[in-house]
Write a protein that holds these residues in place. Structure first.
Motif: not given
Ligand code: SAM
Length: 253
Positions: A74-78, A102-108, A124-127, A129-131, A152-155, A168-170
């Protein structure tokens, strides 16, 4: 001195960048073939020459080079937004940061760089494939020692009992507020990156229930206006990256 297995950045005469791992293999470019084994024993700042006699400058890659070249999900944090997150939240060496998603892991990678070898980033990442993409990118950046990705779903909750900061970026950061109140240390920051204004609005509606636990909020948007520098004229570039997201900071009392 450069060793086998090191990640190296090569820059050609046009400014094109290549991220390579040093080994005995060949690396093909449109400016000729490079024997990567010739890098072994060189110092950063030296050059390597292709079979077409083209020079490539050899540099040590930084995290921006890694992020520019890594695989994206997914889109990364700039970087402009990552920078202000690190600065305003005061994220420091040794900190424990809980992040999602975590998405693509850029902010990480920015967070892992800031907390240093004695810090921890638990992401935490719920997908799945992205993890998987993020795990590879974090390995590429050399931060596997300090980053743990949780599928895991952080919610639904935070397993850890303590965090210096939560980043958080979700889509619905307000769903993490009840968990943040439990685990965030006094003085630590809750940071939410959201692209849309209505997300910020929704967050603050939910925040009313938790506001007694936090110092006054701050919401920012970062605009970077790059300059064009020419011999006869220096002026702002005619195009710019305008909106990326709103960043909300609240500090735990
Ligand atoms: N910050 C990341 C980066 O810089 O690469 C990009 C994050 S991306 C925009 C948002 C991510 O949040 C997606 O990978 C999505 O699967 C994950 N996500 C959405 N809701 C979530 C939740 N409740 N728990 C964990 N991950 C979640």
């Amino acid at each position: 001195m450069i060793r086998e297995g090191d990640k190296v950045l090569l820059i050609d005469r046009r400014g094109k960048r290549y991220l390579v791992t040093v080994s005995e293999r060949e690396f093909h470019t449109d400016l000729g073939i490079l024997k990567l084994g010739e890098l072994i024993g060189k110092e950063y700042g030296e050059t390597i020459v292709s079979h077409r006699n083209e020079e490539f400058r050899v540099l040590k890659p930084d995290i921006n080079d890694i992020i520019a070249k890594m695989k994206r999900g997914p889109q990364i944090v700039h970087p402009k937004d990552a920078g202000i997150i690190l600065a305003y939240a005061g994220i420091s060496p040794g900190d424990t940061v809980i992040e999602a998603g975590v998405g693509s892991g850029a902010l990480t990678i920015f967070l892992a760089n800031a907390v240093g070898p004695n810090g921890r980033v638990i992401s935490y990442e719920r997908r799945e494939d992205f993890a998987r993409i993020a795990q590879k990118n974090i390995e590429l950046a050399g931060f596997s020692d300090r980053v743990t990705i949780k599928l895991k779903n952080i919610y639904e909750g935070i397993d850890e009992e303590y965090a210096d900061h939560i980043v958080l970026d979700l889509p619905q950061p307000e769903n993490v507020l009840p968990h943040a109140v439990e685990v965030l240390r006094p003085g630590g920051y809750f940071v939410a990156y959201t692209p849309c204004m209505n997300q910020v609005h929704r967050f603050f509606q939910a925040f009313q229930e938790y506001k007694e636990h936090f110092y006054k909020p701050r919401v920012v948007e970062v605009l970077v206006r790059e300059q064009e520098v020419k011999k006869e004229c220096m002026r702002p570039k005619t195009t710019m990256l305008a909106h990326t997201g709103y960043i909300t900071f609240i500090r735990k009392l």
